[in-house]
Design a protein around this motif. Structure first.
Motif, PDB file in Angstrom:
ATOM      1  N   SER A   1       7.241   5.704   3.936  1.00  0.00           N
ATOM      2  CA  SER A   1       6.321   6.260   2.931  1.00  0.00           C
ATOM      3  C   SER A   1       5.159   7.022   3.546  1.00  0.00           C
ATOM      4  CB  SER A   1       5.782   5.132   2.042  1.00  0.00           C
ATOM      5  OG  SER A   1       4.973   4.235   2.797  1.00  0.00           O
ATOM      6  N   GLN A   2       5.320   7.508   4.781  1.00  0.00           N
ATOM      7  CA  GLN A   2       4.224   8.265   5.397  1.00  0.00           C
ATOM      8  C   GLN A   2       3.802   9.462   4.542  1.00  0.00           C
ATOM      9  OE1 GLN A   2       6.759   7.065   7.033  1.00  0.00           O
ATOM     10  NE2 GLN A   2       5.927   5.805   8.682  1.00  0.00           N
ATOM     11  N   HIS A   3       4.744  10.057   3.812  1.00  0.00           N
ATOM     12  CA  HIS A   3       4.461  11.226   2.983  1.00  0.00           C
ATOM     13  C   HIS A   3       4.050  10.858   1.559  1.00  0.00           C
ATOM     14  CE1 HIS A   3       8.533   9.970   2.173  1.00  0.00           C
ATOM     15  NE2 HIS A   3       8.618  10.774   1.138  1.00  0.00           N
ATOM     16  N   CYS A   4       4.135   9.559   1.224  1.00  0.00           N
ATOM     17  CA  CYS A   4       3.815   9.130  -0.152  1.00  0.00           C
ATOM     18  C   CYS A   4       3.305   7.694  -0.148  1.00  0.00           C
ATOM     19  CB  CYS A   4       5.044   9.260  -1.047  1.00  0.00           C
ATOM     20  SG  CYS A   4       6.490   8.315  -0.440  1.00  0.00           S
ATOM     21  N   PRO A   5       2.245   7.386   0.595  1.00  0.00           N
ATOM     22  CA  PRO A   5       1.851   5.987   0.793  1.00  0.00           C
ATOM     23  C   PRO A   5       1.333   5.320  -0.474  1.00  0.00           C
ATOM     24  CG  PRO A   5       0.180   7.467   1.669  1.00  0.00           C
ATOM     25  CD  PRO A   5       1.350   8.316   1.300  1.00  0.00           C
ATOM     26  N   PRO A   6       1.601   4.033  -0.638  1.00  0.00           N
ATOM     27  CA  PRO A   6       0.937   3.283  -1.711  1.00  0.00           C
ATOM     28  C   PRO A   6      -0.560   3.193  -1.415  1.00  0.00           C
ATOM     29  CG  PRO A   6       2.113   1.790  -0.258  1.00  0.00           C
ATOM     30  CD  PRO A   6       2.480   3.184   0.175  1.00  0.00           C
ATOM     31  N   TYR A   7      -1.371   3.140  -2.458  1.00  0.00           N
ATOM     32  CA  TYR A   7      -2.823   3.025  -2.293  1.00  0.00           C
ATOM     33  C   TYR A   7      -3.201   1.656  -1.742  1.00  0.00           C
ATOM     34  CZ  TYR A   7      -7.795   3.256  -3.521  1.00  0.00           C
ATOM     35  OH  TYR A   7      -9.175   3.252  -3.485  1.00  0.00           O
ATOM     36  N   LEU A   8      -2.423   0.637  -2.128  1.00  0.00           N
ATOM     37  CA  LEU A   8      -2.691  -0.734  -1.691  1.00  0.00           C
ATOM     38  C   LEU A   8      -1.370  -1.476  -1.528  1.00  0.00           C
ATOM     39  CD1 LEU A   8      -4.884  -3.222  -1.535  1.00  0.00           C
ATOM     40  CD2 LEU A   8      -4.003  -3.719  -3.818  1.00  0.00           C
ATOM     41  N   ILE A   9      -1.280  -2.281  -0.452  1.00  0.00           N
ATOM     42  CA  ILE A   9      -0.231  -3.301  -0.365  1.00  0.00           C
ATOM     43  C   ILE A   9      -0.919  -4.647  -0.202  1.00  0.00           C
ATOM     44  CG2 ILE A   9       1.537  -1.745   0.562  1.00  0.00           C
ATOM     45  CD1 ILE A   9       1.029  -3.037   3.335  1.00  0.00           C
ATOM     46  N   LYS A  10      -0.213  -5.723  -0.580  1.00  0.00           N
ATOM     47  CA  LYS A  10      -0.831  -7.057  -0.580  1.00  0.00           C
ATOM     48  C   LYS A  10       0.096  -8.076   0.074  1.00  0.00           C
ATOM     49  CE  LYS A  10      -0.961  -9.930  -3.883  1.00  0.00           C
ATOM     50  NZ  LYS A  10      -0.672 -11.105  -3.013  1.00  0.00           N
ATOM     51  N   PRO A  11       0.327  -7.946   1.385  1.00  0.00           N
ATOM     52  CA  PRO A  11       1.216  -8.900   2.066  1.00  0.00           C
ATOM     53  C   PRO A  11       0.496 -10.207   2.384  1.00  0.00           C
ATOM     54  CG  PRO A  11       0.349  -7.347   3.642  1.00  0.00           C
ATOM     55  CD  PRO A  11      -0.184  -6.921   2.299  1.00  0.00           C
ATOM     56  N   ASN A  12       1.285 -11.248   2.654  1.00  0.00           N
ATOM     57  CA  ASN A  12       0.699 -12.443   3.261  1.00  0.00           C
ATOM     58  C   ASN A  12       0.899 -12.344   4.778  1.00  0.00           C
ATOM     59  OD1 ASN A  12       3.386 -13.262   3.819  1.00  0.00           O
ATOM     60  ND2 ASN A  12       3.495 -14.413   1.901  1.00  0.00           N
ATOM     61  N   SER A  13       0.470 -13.362   5.510  1.00  0.00           N
ATOM     62  CA  SER A  13       0.503 -13.288   6.976  1.00  0.00           C
ATOM     63  C   SER A  13       1.917 -13.126   7.513  1.00  0.00           C
ATOM     64  CB  SER A  13      -0.142 -14.546   7.575  1.00  0.00           C
ATOM     65  OG  SER A  13      -1.501 -14.622   7.224  1.00  0.00           O
ATOM     66  N   GLU A  14       2.874 -13.851   6.904  1.00  0.00           N
ATOM     67  CA  GLU A  14       4.257 -13.775   7.372  1.00  0.00           C
ATOM     68  C   GLU A  14       4.845 -12.388   7.133  1.00  0.00           C
ATOM     69  OE1 GLU A  14       3.002 -16.246   5.512  1.00  0.00           O
ATOM     70  OE2 GLU A  14       2.900 -17.735   7.133  1.00  0.00           O
ATOM     71  N   GLU A  15       4.561 -11.825   5.967  1.00  0.00           N
ATOM     72  CA  GLU A  15       5.067 -10.488   5.647  1.00  0.00           C
ATOM     73  C   GLU A  15       4.442  -9.440   6.558  1.00  0.00           C
ATOM     74  OE1 GLU A  15       5.796 -11.454   0.904  1.00  0.00           O
ATOM     75  OE2 GLU A  15       3.922 -10.559   1.591  1.00  0.00           O
ATOM     76  N   LEU A  16       3.158  -9.613   6.868  1.00  0.00           N
ATOM     77  CA  LEU A  16       2.491  -8.661   7.753  1.00  0.00           C
ATOM     78  C   LEU A  16       3.066  -8.743   9.163  1.00  0.00           C
ATOM     79  CD1 LEU A  16       0.291  -6.511   7.681  1.00  0.00           C
ATOM     80  CD2 LEU A  16      -1.296  -8.231   8.524  1.00  0.00           C
ATOM     81  N   ALA A  17       3.363  -9.959   9.609  1.00  0.00           N
ATOM     82  CA  ALA A  17       3.974 -10.120  10.929  1.00  0.00           C
ATOM     83  C   ALA A  17       5.315  -9.405  10.989  1.00  0.00           C
ATOM     84  CB  ALA A  17       4.141 -11.598  11.257  1.00  0.00           C
ATOM     85  N   MET A  18       6.071  -9.470   9.904  1.00  0.00           N
ATOM     86  CA  MET A  18       7.356  -8.773   9.843  1.00  0.00           C
ATOM     87  C   MET A  18       7.158  -7.260   9.936  1.00  0.00           C
ATOM     88  SD  MET A  18       9.941  -8.397   6.597  1.00  0.00           S
ATOM     89  CE  MET A  18       8.742  -7.303   5.803  1.00  0.00           C
TER      90      MET A  18
END
Length: 317
Positions: free
Chosen positions: A179-196
């Protein structure tokens, strides 16, 4: 100006919540109460946004008798909706809350016909012109490829709409990496999802959030930290949010409530840093209720006053 929010739930459900004080496996369990509601992450977002008096509409795909019940439940709450219909029956999701545990039984849902993905894209493209903010929440239905959320982001980006995305697994990874050309304004991961997403076991460190190259194109990242609050990374800095200690009644839907609170805060302040305070307050208030995706407005302002924000790092520190 009244801001309008569109919530997208491609895989909605009827949520059934059973509070059972002493829940035990392999025994007949009886409950004096049950709560049934139109569910799925995006519908939880919509319900809380509606309570906060945002002008909100729900969209997604529903089907069968349960799909009709879901729409009727939204009608009973005076919530607007514009779903498309599928021959596939809408799924059920069950949560059992006891004094010391929470057990969830989540149907994945059946496979939609092959024409449904393209049909919803066309529906979405027409619908979003009337809305200021869009949330995309939850899992993808069977039969939808992992790049599908990227296609929704492309349509929203072309229409210059802010999108808040809350999903997980391969759907999240694909949406972020492509999504570099169409990024979401916000994402809301938890720690495990961010690590992934970052391939970095140290990603609980806010500095890793700031420097993760795969996430550099996303303007705002809200990292959920449960009872510890949250971290927000903007393009400029990183902020830590602390929340009051509460007695948790039912945490299901608190993340969705936070997304609703963020959109509400954004409509009030235009600032993602301030909007995250509203997000945290909504998440806390939801956790204090038996019902999923619900807040008591009499508590909301009091909780909001107890959310504290501290800048913990600059982007170039």
């Amino acid at each position: 100006m009244s801001h309008k929010l569109l919530t997208v739930t491609l895989n909605p459900a009827i949520d059934i919540n059973y509070p059972i004080r002493d829940f035990q496996i392999d025994k007949v369990q009886r409950t004096k109460q049950s709560f049934k509601s139109a569910g799925g992450k995006g519908l939880n977002v919509a319900r809380v946004a509606h309570l906060l008096d945002l002008n909100v509409c729900c969209t997604g795909i529903v089907g069968g008798h349960f799909g009709e019940w879901l729409k009727a439940d939204l009608d009973r709450s005076n919530m607007a909706h514009q779903f498309i219909s599928s021959p596939v029956e809408t799924r059920l999701c069950i949560a059992i809350n006891s004094d010391h545990s929470q057990t969830e039984i989540l149907e994945s849902g059946a496979t939609h016909p092959t024409e449904m993905p393209q049909q919803f894209l066309a529906h979405f493209a027409k619908l979003i012109t009337d809305y200021d903010f869009i949330t995309i929440s939850g899992s993808l239905p069977k039969g939808f490829d992992t790049m599908y959320y990227v296609r929704l982001l492309e349509i929203a980006h072309e229409a210059q709409k802010k999108v808040c995305m809350d999903t997980s697994g391969d759907a999240l990874k694909s949406a972020i990496l492509h999504s570099q050309h169409c990024p979401p304004y916000l994402i809301k991961p938890n720690s495990e999802e961010l690590a992934m997403l970052t391939n970095d076991s140290a990603s609980r460190d806010v500095r890793a959030i700031l420097t993760a190259p795969h996430l550099a194109h996303i303007p705002n990242i809200m990292l959920s930290q449960g009872a510890e609050g949250a971290v927000l990374r903007t393009k400029e800095a990183c902020y830590q949010y602390t929340i009051p200690k509460i007695k948790v009644v039912n945490p299901v839907g608190s993340g969705d409530s936070s997304v609703a609170g963020f959109c509400y805060g954004l409509a009030q302040t235009q600032s993602p840093v301030e909007a995250t305070k509203y997000a945290m307050a909504a998440g806390v208030c939801n956790a204090m209720e038996h019902r999923t995706g619900y807040i008591d407005l009499t508590n909301y302002q009091h909780v909001l006053s107890q959310i504290h924000c501290t800048k913990v790092a600059q982007q170039h520190d």
